[in-house]
Design an enzyme around this catalytic site. Structure first.
Site, PDB file in Angstrom:
ATOM      1  N   CYS A  95      70.686  85.805  -3.821  1.00 12.63           N
ATOM      2  CA  CYS A  95      72.006  85.310  -4.579  1.00 12.63           C
ATOM      3  C   CYS A  95      73.086  85.880  -3.886  1.00 12.63           C
ATOM      4  O   CYS A  95      72.980  86.806  -3.039  1.00 12.63           O
ATOM      5  CB  CYS A  95      71.876  85.943  -5.942  1.00 12.63           C
ATOM      6  SG  CYS A  95      70.413  85.492  -6.931  1.00 12.63           S
ATOM      7  N   ASP A 151      80.742  84.443  13.128  1.00 12.43           N
ATOM      8  CA  ASP A 151      79.798  83.667  12.500  1.00 12.43           C
ATOM      9  C   ASP A 151      80.299  82.429  11.959  1.00 12.43           C
ATOM     10  O   ASP A 151      81.169  82.689  11.007  1.00 12.43           O
ATOM     11  CB  ASP A 151      78.978  84.456  11.542  1.00 12.43           C
ATOM     12  CG  ASP A 151      78.019  85.702  12.251  1.00 12.43           C
ATOM     13  OD1 ASP A 151      77.740  85.397  13.422  1.00 12.43           O
ATOM     14  OD2 ASP A 151      77.682  86.451  11.402  1.00 12.43           O
ATOM     15  N   CYS A 158      68.453  85.106  12.233  1.00 15.89           N
ATOM     16  CA  CYS A 158      69.601  85.076  11.458  1.00 15.89           C
ATOM     17  C   CYS A 158      69.742  86.969  11.328  1.00 15.89           C
ATOM     18  O   CYS A 158      68.885  87.794  11.851  1.00 15.89           O
ATOM     19  CB  CYS A 158      69.454  84.681   9.985  1.00 15.89           C
ATOM     20  SG  CYS A 158      71.031  84.402   8.979  1.00 15.89           S
ATOM     21  N   ILE A 209      71.520  89.381  14.995  1.00 10.71           N
ATOM     22  CA  ILE A 209      72.468  88.523  14.643  1.00 10.71           C
ATOM     23  C   ILE A 209      73.655  89.548  13.963  1.00 10.71           C
ATOM     24  O   ILE A 209      74.635  89.005  13.973  1.00 10.71           O
ATOM     25  CB  ILE A 209      72.187  87.416  13.891  1.00 10.71           C
ATOM     26  CG1 ILE A 209      70.955  86.557  14.588  1.00 10.71           C
ATOM     27  CG2 ILE A 209      73.154  86.536  13.139  1.00 10.71           C
ATOM     28  CD1 ILE A 209      71.640  85.837  15.872  1.00 10.71           C
ATOM     29  N   CYS A 252      73.220  79.205  11.179  1.00  7.95           N
ATOM     30  CA  CYS A 252      71.806  79.469  10.510  1.00  7.95           C
ATOM     31  C   CYS A 252      71.293  78.294   9.796  1.00  7.95           C
ATOM     32  O   CYS A 252      72.252  77.820   9.193  1.00  7.95           O
ATOM     33  CB  CYS A 252      71.596  80.768   9.874  1.00  7.95           C
ATOM     34  SG  CYS A 252      72.749  80.930   8.444  1.00  7.95           S
ATOM     35  N   ASN A 281      75.633  75.382  -0.544  1.00  4.44           N
ATOM     36  CA  ASN A 281      75.045  76.673   0.227  1.00  4.44           C
ATOM     37  C   ASN A 281      73.883  76.881  -0.406  1.00  4.44           C
ATOM     38  O   ASN A 281      73.153  78.165  -0.387  1.00  4.44           O
ATOM     39  CB  ASN A 281      75.962  77.663  -0.084  1.00  4.44           C
ATOM     40  CG  ASN A 281      75.423  78.973   0.862  1.00  4.44           C
ATOM     41  OD1 ASN A 281      74.826  78.877   1.709  1.00  4.44           O
ATOM     42  ND2 ASN A 281      75.776  80.199   0.258  1.00  4.44           N
ATOM     43  N   HIS A 304      63.508  85.004   7.299  1.00  2.00           N
ATOM     44  CA  HIS A 304      63.396  84.707   5.852  1.00  2.00           C
ATOM     45  C   HIS A 304      62.006  85.006   5.305  1.00  2.00           C
ATOM     46  O   HIS A 304      61.672  84.292   4.256  1.00  2.00           O
ATOM     47  CB  HIS A 304      63.899  83.425   5.475  1.00  2.00           C
ATOM     48  CG  HIS A 304      65.328  83.294   5.738  1.00  2.00           C
ATOM     49  ND1 HIS A 304      65.832  82.960   7.091  1.00  2.00           N
ATOM     50  CD2 HIS A 304      66.137  83.310   4.887  1.00  2.00           C
ATOM     51  CE1 HIS A 304      67.074  82.907   7.036  1.00  2.00           C
ATOM     52  NE2 HIS A 304      67.274  83.159   5.958  1.00  2.00           N
TER      53      HIS A 304
END
Length: 765
Positions: free
Chosen positions: A516, A599, A726, A431, A643, A119, A694
């Protein structure tokens, strides 16, 4: 004597110091010197933690991403950033985020994707025919200089893996760049040797993937070119088995080879047979991907004969970098004592490594207390009454294939749903999440600490939900969301309503940059204990006449973004999750929710690294999704979201999910992810993300219109949705509102263009 070393440590700090320093710098609250000082402190702590090992790793720290650091090291940044008048630090962040500080010029950030099957997200290197490389080793050399130990082992990404991780922006082959790249690596090796470095860890994890002959030849050519007496190379692999690459890895002219022995244990005897007598073998015997204690006695039973064969040629390490686990279990003072005794975080894994080495070097009696304590923890976990729930076991055994099937085909459902929802062409939505404001965070914290009563907490969250509904109506979105104000995390929030999960306070793991996550721990059987989302969704729906999506996290993502129990198959745990979430889906439907989004952001992330193993994973993963989603009536519209997942090679499996609408990331890749639809006729509706969330950059109307027009070349307009890439949780409202207004205006332009086209066609007829 057995030698111990480490492949890398978490770089966020035990209390996420790096995250807070980065975000303060981006806001202009601290300067570059203060940011760099924060990084130095974390590195010093990490060096200190590794003192119990024989070799200390350096170069594993990064302010944002180690692959981007490699691009800096090699002088390879996307050409669009070259003209910016920025400091090297701000250029670095501009590549990562599209912007450094709030006053810097926005540009398209580098593409981001998942690091193998983890991830963690890395910044994808960009190549073209004009790419040139130039060594910039200053950052690595500074980290070497500031560490006072003599036993330093720098860590770098190998040249072939670096090219494999990147993407060509034209039709060129990344392997064509190997010839100009290798001299830069040769320069680096020479400079490291001159700095007094004896061993260099050079990571080539692509050796655990399926490689064609061109990549295998590239690896062979590379290491014959890089061999030198000036410095010893430890060729490092992780995340899987070598399989057909085993002989190649053993024969490459390096001083040592590291193998992930937690995932390739059955290959170790063959590797020992193949490995030349002058090479060391490093075994990754401590799992760097999960948080369960190693069974030290069982591990020693396996290792002792190997030690007898290899002697001083045997090195021990974690299986991979400990970047993927939290820092220190001792920080978890609120965790159940029994469960805590079963766990091992990064620092504890280093201690486990030391115990194994001491037992091999000096005999088990030298660490008898540690081995006895470990054996007792392993025994208590295996016999714990907290783990097994008979009702869950029975219900899971009663799952049938029919439970995963919708009543009618998508074509039939689409007609029914359009009649009830009455959505326009190019329907717009988001989203799911909206910005988590200070008010939201402070209220949640106060509620958890008992300083805010349940009624006041609910009132605060409802106020935030009402604001989110008003904002969406003002923008003009067609399908709304409640904004997820009440949710701390898309996995942890749901896990809190399920049995079999435990939670940490400081178990943070880096996902990318300052982002995080705190994965929950699946330790036992799973079942839904109460309603999870129905109140919040129903309240939001009461405020508007437009449809409000119910928002759930899917079973495969819950699985892949948790630390999972290792005492039963993943498929079984995933089915338990699916049944629990199915209950929530049906509760939402009974409450009148017409659209439910489930999701599965991590579906592709869980794919094995080798294609031969894909069918088994996809079979149980997709079955779990269908089990969750497909108990609803035909007029309930099921959405799913993925995503940063390149799914072109599993498109048939994505279609088999049979979700009415799928939303995906495409903005950073300029809709490249949709190329597969030129050869595959995807049957259902799709929302290709037009807005990169992002980055703080606000997308223009024109850019989003252009992306949807590209999508229209592959997907019929009547099956296209318009949405961000996202969730918007990590953004600020002042960024979100203008971006969504532009997105809605783009939809209006597209609808008007479609209306005029239809009118012209009608007139022509």
């Amino acid at each position: 004597m057995v030698t111990t070393h480490n492949l890398g440590l978490p770089r966020i700090g035990s209390k996420r110091q790096l995250k807070f320093s980065l975000e303060a710098y981006w806001r202009g609250e601290i300067d570059a010197h203060q940011l760099m000082t924060a990084g130095e402190r974390i590195r010093a702590q990490n060096h200190q933690h590794q003192q119990l090992l024989d070799w200390i790793s350096v170069g594993d720290f990064s302010l944002y991403d180690h692959v981007l650091d490699t691009s800096i090291l090699l002088g390879n940044l996307p050409r669009r950033f070259a003209q910016q008048q920025l400091t090297p630090l701000d250029r670095y962040f501009q590549v990562a985020r599209g912007r450094s500080t709030d006053v810097s010029t926005p540009l398209a950030a580098a593409e981001m994707t998942k690091w193998f099957d983890t991830n963690y997200h890395y910044l994808v290197p960009e190549f073209d025919r004009e790419t040139r490389f130039e060594l910039h080793p200053q950052q690595l050399l500074r980290q070497i200089e500031e560490c006072q130990s003599k036993n330093l082992k720098p860590v770098i990404i190998g040249p072939v893996t670096y090219l494999w991780l990147g993407k060509s922006k034209d039709e060129s082959n990344p392997l064509d760049l190997l010839e100009p790249l290798l001299p830069v690596y040769q320069q680096l090796l020479q400079q490291l040797a001159e700095a007094g470095i004896e061993w260099l860890q050079i990571d080539e994890p692509i050796l655990v993937t399926e490689l064609d002959q061109s990549w295998r030849h590239a690896l062979r050519n590379t290491y014959f070119r890089l061999q030198t007496k000036a410095i010893k190379l430890l060729l490092t692999t992780y995340f899987g088995s070598l399989k057909e690459n085993l002989q190649l890895a053993c024969e490459l002219p390096v001083a040592g080879l590291h193998i992930d022995a937690t995932r390739a244990r059955d290959e170790i005897d063959r590797i020992i047979d193949w490995l030349p007598q002058h090479k060391i073998l490093s075994l990754g015997v401590i799992d760097g991907r999960n948080i369960w204690k190693c069974d030290l006695n069982s591990q020693l039973d396996w290792l002792e004969p190997i030690h007898q064969r290899l002697g001083e040629r045997l090195w021990l390490a974690p299986s991979c970098s400990l970047l993927h686990v939290p820092v220190d279990i001792e920080s978890e003072t609120d965790l159940d004592g029994a469960l805590k005794s079963w766990l091992s975080f990064a620092l504890q894994k280093l201690s486990e490594l030391k115990t194994l080495a001491k037992a091999l070097n000096n005999g088990r009696q030298s660490v008898a207390r540690q081995l006895n304590d470990n054996a007792e923890a392993i025994r208590r976990r295996s016999g714990s009454q907290q783990i097994h729930i008979p009702a869950v076991i029975q219900r899971t055994a009663e799952i049938t294939a029919e439970m995963g099937q919708r009543k009618n085909s998508f074509t039939t459902r689409r007609t029914i749903q359009q009649r009830s929802l009455n959505l326009p062409l190019y329907p717009t939505t988001t989203i799911g999440s909206f910005p988590q404001t200070n008010t939201i965070r402070q209220s949640r914290k106060a509620y958890r600490e008992g300083q805010l009563c349940g009624a006041d907490y609910r009132a605060t969250m409802e106020k935030e939900i009402a604001q989110a509904i008003r904002q969406q109506e003002d923008v003009g979105l067609d399908v709304l969301v409640h904004g997820e104000a009440e949710r701390n995390d898309m996995v942890e929030y749901f896990a809190e309503f399920l049995s079999g999960f435990a939670f940490t306070r400081f178990g943070w793991v880096q996902s990318y940059g300052s982002r995080c996550v705190k994965p929950p721990i699946i330790y036992g059987d799973i079942q839904r204990q109460s309603d999870i989302t129905t109140h919040w969704t129903s309240y939001a729906q009461s405020l508007t006449s437009k449809p409000v999506k119910g928002m759930l996290t899917g079973p495969v993502t819950m699985l892949n973004w948790s630390f999972v129990r290792n005492d039963q198959p993943l498929a079984l745990t995933c089915n338990q999750l699916a049944l629990a979430l199915r209950d929530e889906v049906l509760a939402l439907e009974r409450a009148g929710t017409a659209i439910i989004q489930i999701d599965e952001a991590a579906l592709r992330e869980g794919l094995p690294l080798r294609r031969k193993q894909w069918p088994d994973y996809l079979d149980w993963a997709l079955s779990a999704f269908r089990l969750t989603a497909n108990g609803v009536q035909d007029d309930t519209q099921i959405h799913t979201h993925m995503c940063y997942s390149e799914f072109n090679d599993i498109i048939e499996s994505i279609a088999a999910m049979d979700a009415d609408v799928i939303t995906i990331e495409t903005s950073r890749s300029d809709m490249e992810l949709l190329d597969v639809f030129e050869s595959y006729e995807y049957p259902n509706a799709i929302g290709p993300g037009v807005y990169d969330i992002h980055t703080p950059n606000i997308p223009s109307i024109g850019s989003m219109v252009k992306l949807i027009q590209l999508a229209q070349q592959r997907i019929p307009a009547e099956r296209l949705w318009i949405n961000p890439d996202c969730g918007l949780k990590t953004r600020q409202w002042q960024e979100v509102i203008p971006a969504l207004k532009n997105m809605q205006q783009a939809a209006r332009q597209l609808r008007e263009a479609a209306r005029l086209d239809s009118q012209r066609t009608s007139n022509a007829g």
